[in-house]
Each structure stands twice: as structure tokens, then as C-alpha cells.
Enzyme design. Structure first.
Site, mmCIF file in Angstrom:
data_model
loop_
_atom_site.group_PDB
_atom_site.id
_atom_site.type_symbol
_atom_site.label_atom_id
_atom_site.label_comp_id
_atom_site.label_asym_id
_atom_site.label_seq_id
_atom_site.Cartn_x
_atom_site.Cartn_y
_atom_site.Cartn_z
ATOM 1 N N ARG A 1 2.234 -1.860 -6.166
ATOM 2 C CA ARG A 1 1.602 -2.940 -6.925
ATOM 3 C C ARG A 1 2.138 -2.946 -8.357
ATOM 4 O O ARG A 1 2.411 -1.886 -8.941
ATOM 5 C CB ARG A 1 0.086 -2.744 -6.974
ATOM 6 C CG ARG A 1 -0.642 -3.141 -5.714
ATOM 7 C CD ARG A 1 -0.679 -4.646 -5.498
ATOM 8 N NE ARG A 1 -1.377 -5.021 -4.275
ATOM 9 C CZ ARG A 1 -0.796 -5.228 -3.094
ATOM 10 N NH1 ARG A 1 0.506 -5.099 -2.956
ATOM 11 N NH2 ARG A 1 -1.514 -5.594 -2.042
ATOM 12 N N HIS B 1 8.039 -10.127 -4.259
ATOM 13 C CA HIS B 1 6.958 -9.607 -3.401
ATOM 14 C C HIS B 1 7.224 -9.980 -1.935
ATOM 15 O O HIS B 1 6.423 -10.676 -1.301
ATOM 16 C CB HIS B 1 5.589 -10.138 -3.852
ATOM 17 C CG HIS B 1 4.452 -9.268 -3.383
ATOM 18 N ND1 HIS B 1 3.322 -9.030 -4.136
ATOM 19 C CD2 HIS B 1 4.274 -8.566 -2.233
ATOM 20 C CE1 HIS B 1 2.503 -8.241 -3.472
ATOM 21 N NE2 HIS B 1 3.064 -7.940 -2.302
HETATM 22 N N1 LIG Z 1 5.326 -5.102 -1.656
HETATM 23 C C1 LIG Z 1 4.754 -5.454 -0.521
HETATM 24 O O1 LIG Z 1 5.165 -6.427 0.129
HETATM 25 C C2 LIG Z 1 3.602 -4.642 0.000
HETATM 26 C C3 LIG Z 1 3.196 -4.856 1.333
HETATM 27 C C4 LIG Z 1 2.163 -4.091 1.844
HETATM 28 C C5 LIG Z 1 1.542 -3.133 1.051
HETATM 29 N N2 LIG Z 1 1.954 -2.953 -0.242
HETATM 30 C C6 LIG Z 1 1.294 -1.912 -1.068
HETATM 31 O O2 LIG Z 1 1.454 -0.656 -0.442
HETATM 32 C C7 LIG Z 1 0.271 0.108 -0.646
HETATM 33 C C8 LIG Z 1 0.182 1.249 0.340
HETATM 34 O O3 LIG Z 1 -0.147 0.735 1.633
HETATM 35 P P1 LIG Z 1 -0.584 1.727 2.820
HETATM 36 O O4 LIG Z 1 -0.974 0.879 3.969
HETATM 37 O O5 LIG Z 1 0.443 2.779 3.009
HETATM 38 O O6 LIG Z 1 -1.883 2.386 2.157
HETATM 39 P P2 LIG Z 1 -2.744 3.637 2.688
HETATM 40 O O7 LIG Z 1 -2.510 3.839 4.151
HETATM 41 O O8 LIG Z 1 -4.119 3.442 2.187
HETATM 42 O O9 LIG Z 1 -2.062 4.881 1.958
HETATM 43 C C9 LIG Z 1 -2.219 5.161 0.623
HETATM 44 C C10 LIG Z 1 -1.685 6.578 0.408
HETATM 45 O O10 LIG Z 1 -1.644 6.821 -1.004
HETATM 46 C C11 LIG Z 1 -2.253 8.073 -1.250
HETATM 47 N N3 LIG Z 1 -2.907 8.046 -2.561
HETATM 48 C C12 LIG Z 1 -3.910 7.252 -2.971
HETATM 49 N N4 LIG Z 1 -4.245 7.534 -4.248
HETATM 50 C C13 LIG Z 1 -3.429 8.532 -4.640
HETATM 51 C C14 LIG Z 1 -3.291 9.261 -5.845
HETATM 52 N N5 LIG Z 1 -4.090 9.023 -6.904
HETATM 53 N N6 LIG Z 1 -2.355 10.215 -5.906
HETATM 54 C C15 LIG Z 1 -1.555 10.481 -4.834
HETATM 55 N N7 LIG Z 1 -1.641 9.822 -3.660
HETATM 56 C C16 LIG Z 1 -2.572 8.857 -3.570
HETATM 57 C C17 LIG Z 1 -3.269 8.266 -0.148
HETATM 58 O O11 LIG Z 1 -3.518 9.644 0.001
HETATM 59 P P3 LIG Z 1 -4.837 10.218 0.783
HETATM 60 O O12 LIG Z 1 -4.798 9.658 2.153
HETATM 61 O O13 LIG Z 1 -4.670 11.676 0.732
HETATM 62 O O14 LIG Z 1 -6.036 9.741 0.030
HETATM 63 C C18 LIG Z 1 -2.578 7.627 1.048
HETATM 64 O O15 LIG Z 1 -1.774 8.547 1.750
HETATM 65 C C19 LIG Z 1 -0.832 -0.951 -0.523
HETATM 66 O O16 LIG Z 1 -2.020 -0.524 -1.155
HETATM 67 C C20 LIG Z 1 -0.212 -2.145 -1.196
HETATM 68 O O17 LIG Z 1 -0.577 -2.137 -2.566
HETATM 69 C C21 LIG Z 1 2.959 -3.685 -0.777
#
Ligand SMILES: NC(=O)c1ccc[n+]([C@@H]2O[C@H](COP(=O)([O-])OP(=O)(O)OC[C@H]3O[C@@H](n4cnc5c(N)ncnc54)[C@H](OP(=O)(O)O)[C@@H]3O)[C@@H](O)[C@H]2O)c1
Length: 309
Positions: free
Chosen positions: A224, A272
Site C-alpha cells: 500500500r 496499481h
Molecule cells: N498492488 C496490488 O495490486 C495489491 C493486490 C492485492 C493485495 N495488495 C496488498 O498486499 C497486502 C498483503 O496481502 P495478503 O493477502 O498477503 O495479506 P495477509 O495474508 O493478511 O498477510 C499479511 C502478512 O503480513 C504480516 N504482517 C502484518 N503486520 C506486520 C508487521 N507489523 N510486521 C511484520 N509482518 C506483518 C502478517 O504476519 P502474521 O500473520 O504473523 O500476523 C502476514 O503474514 C494487502 O493487505 C494489500 O494491501 C496489493
């Protein structure tokens, strides 16, 4: 069940088509004719326009149409006790992995340099490094980050990851928590950011973090926009602490016309586009979650509102 599709940026037609194909009996409402707001059980939304939630007194579920829910949680009218669910989708994960691979491989094989040389009809080989010697690192090892780290390792890169809690990922050196960040950064030549946006991760890509990377490191920011302190990135690029960056997400989207990133020679701006959940792929899990909601069963992919993801 009445479901309202509500978004200030996405058109609802493809979602309605996909949901009707999955569940013909579903009562789907679209702006501007939402009928009786008291009948709406579920909102399916991306960037809901202000005032969305205040009108819906009997809401039982808020469904984000993407992986990140920061734009929903930022809404001050979001009812406090309603569960919030996000999309986790294999196709979306594959698309994110493919996007990151494209960027990292292009960076590693210096495709921009080679294209510039071709324009000058210059036959010159950039210094060669084996993929196995190139250290890439993924911040955030959730649904998207873990798959990205695994597949970068399959290509042959020397991969590490950093996450809030520990993870066991074969072929990936995993660091976790604030204490693990320094060692992770110190070995990371190409940093890929796939964290969610929360209070803990806002502004995490700042001068202090860049200084802990090896000089000349490359940044790929796909989580983000507010992860990044923009002025710190520009300074790190000017000083050579970073050699370049590909940015897919921005504090303000669309990126304003007069923004410095558009014309910066070391920055690649992508609008994006890294991955997008497709309605056809996601409709099944929405219908399944509505069934679970009414059956009183645990929901799939419900987020933790305190953690913010
Ligand atoms: N650019 C694009 O087109 C696009 C598309 C889709 C998504 N995204 C972004 O990608 C992000 C990730 O998606 P996802 O599905 O992989 O999310 P997710 O499954 O919720 O994974 C988030 C990961 O980040 C870790 N995390 C959270 N807070 C943290 C911190 N303070 N320090 C270290 N690690 C931390 C979590 O660890 P724990 O499990 O240990 O809590 C988890 O492993 C989304 O939230 C979105 O913003 C971007």
C-alpha cells in the site's frame, strides 16, 4: 439475503453477473436504487463512498472485494461489531507472484539498461551475476508474500522473508518481529513489500529502513502507498542508498499529474495493477460466506479488526 454492492471506484456489473451465476436467488442491489436500506444484510465494497454504512441499520457482514481492507477500516462509520471479510484467492495470488517475478527478473537482468543500449545500437554485456547469488527479501509472508517468496526461491534467487510471527517456509530464510528486521534488511538487495497497511506498517519504508539495506538496493512496493515515506525514497535514490524502485501503490491514487515520481529516472510507476481479484474467481467464496453467516458457522478469511488485517 440482500447484498449491496457499493464502491466509489469499481463498477458493479461484473460482480452482479458473477454472483448471479453462482447464486441466482441472491437479492443484489446496486446504486442508485438500493431499495429499503433496512433489508441489506451484506455490503460488498471497495472504497465505499462516505455515508455508506450510516444508512444500513441491519448490516451483518462487510465484504471487501480485494485482499487489503485498510480502505474499509478507515471509514469512521464502519459499524464496530460487524465481521469484515476479505478476498484470498489463488488466481489473485498467481497474478501477484507473476507481477513481482516480472519486476524482479527485469531488475536482475537489467532489461532497462539493455533496452537503452539497443536504442543506441550498442552491443555491451552488463556484468553477469547468477540468480543464485542475488539476495531478494519479501516483507510480509501472508497469502501473497509467502507464495511470492516460495516462487522466487523456485526460480533460484537467494530468498529471505520478514514477518510479524515466525514462519517455516522451505527454501526461504525467515526472520520475524522487530528484532529480526535488521538481519533481514542487511542481506536484502531487492526488497519486495507485501505487508498490509496498519498502524504498525504505515511509513515503515523510511530513511532509517533504507539505511539498513545494502547500498544500491532496489525497492518493489506492492502493498500500500502509505507504507512509503515519499521524501525519504527520493533522498535515498539521490544519495545512491537505493538504486531504483518500482512502485505499484501510492499515497494518492491515481498518482497526481504533477507528482515527481512520474518523471524520476530511477522510479518505475505502475498504476496499481499488480493483481486484482476477479469477480468470477471470487463469487463462490462470497456465496459460501453468506451461507456460513446464516448457518452461524465460522467465516472464511475474516480479518482481525484490532490487528487491522
Ligand atoms: N498492488 C496490488 O495490486 C495489491 C493486490 C492485492 C493485495 N495488495 C496488498 O498486499 C497486502 C498483503 O496481502 P495478503 O493477502 O498477503 O495479506 P495477509 O495474508 O493478511 O498477510 C499479511 C502478512 O503480513 C504480516 N504482517 C502484518 N503486520 C506486520 C508487521 N507489523 N510486521 C511484520 N509482518 C506483518 C502478517 O504476519 P502474521 O500473520 O504473523 O500476523 C502476514 O503474514 C494487502 O493487505 C494489500 O494491501 C496489493
Amino acid at each position: 439475503v440482500a447484498l449491496l454492492f457499493y464502491s466509489s471506484v469499481l463498477s458493479g456489473e461484473a460482480w452482479v453477473r458473477a454472483l448471479r451465476a453462482e447464486s441466482p436467488e441472491l437479492d443484489i442491489r446496486l446504486l442508485p436504487d438500493i431499495g429499503d436500506p433496512d433489508e441489506i444484510d451484506c455490503v460488498l465494497s471497495w472504497r465505499p463512498p462516505p455515508g455508506t454504512f450510516a444508512r444500513l441499520k441491519n448490516l451483518r457482514l462487510v465484504y471487501g472485494t480485494g485482499a487489503g481492507v485498510d480502505q474499509l477500516l478507515a471509514d469512521p462509520e464502519l459499524p464496530p461489531d460487524v465481521p469484515i471479510v476479505r478476498v484470498v484467492d489463488d488466481a489473485q495470488t498467481d497474478d501477484m507472484v507473476a507481477f513481482v517475478l516480472a519486476i524482479v527478473l527485469g531488475w536482475h537482468r537489467k532489461l532497462d539498461v539493455i533496452r537503452a543500449q539497443q536504442a543506441a545500437k550498442l552491443w555491451s554485456r552488463p556484468p553477469f551475476r547468477s540468480v543464485r547469488d542475488v539476495r531478494v527479501g519479501v516483507m510480509g509472508l501472508g497469502a501473497l508474500g509467502r507464495a511470492t517468496a516460495e516462487r522466487l526461491a523456485m526460480v533460484g534467487f537467494d530468498v529471505a522473508g520478514w514477518n510479524r510471527s515466525p514462519r517455516d517456509i522451505p527454501g526461504v530464510e525467515v526472520h520475524h518481529g522487530p528484532d529480526g528486521l535488521g538481519a533481514f534488511l542487511a542481506r536484502t538487495e531487492c526488497l519486495i513489500v507485501l505487508l498490509p497497511l496498519t498502524d504498525a506498517t504505515r511509513d515503515i519504508l523510511n530513511a532509517d529502513l533504507f539505511a539498513r539495506l545494502p547500498p544500491g538496493a532496489y525497492l518493489v512496493s506492492v502493498g500500500r502507498g502509505p507504507h512509503l515515506v515519499e521524501a525519504d525514497l527520493l533522498r535515498a535514490l539521490d544519495q545512491g542508498q537505493l538504486s531504483g524502485a518500482t512502485l505499484d501503490v501510492f499515497r494518492e491514487e491515481p498518482l497526481p499529474q504533477d507528482h515527481l515520481f512520474w518523471t524520476h529516472p530511477k522510479i518505475t510507476v505502475t498504476p496499481h495493477v499488480a493483481s486484482l481479484a476477479s469477480p468470477e474467481s471470487v463469487a463462490k467464496q462470497i456465496v459460501e460466506n453468506l451461507r456460513r453467516l446464516y448457518a452461524g458457522e465460522p467465516l472464511l478469511n475474516q480479518i482481525d479488526r484490532v490487528a487491522g488485517y
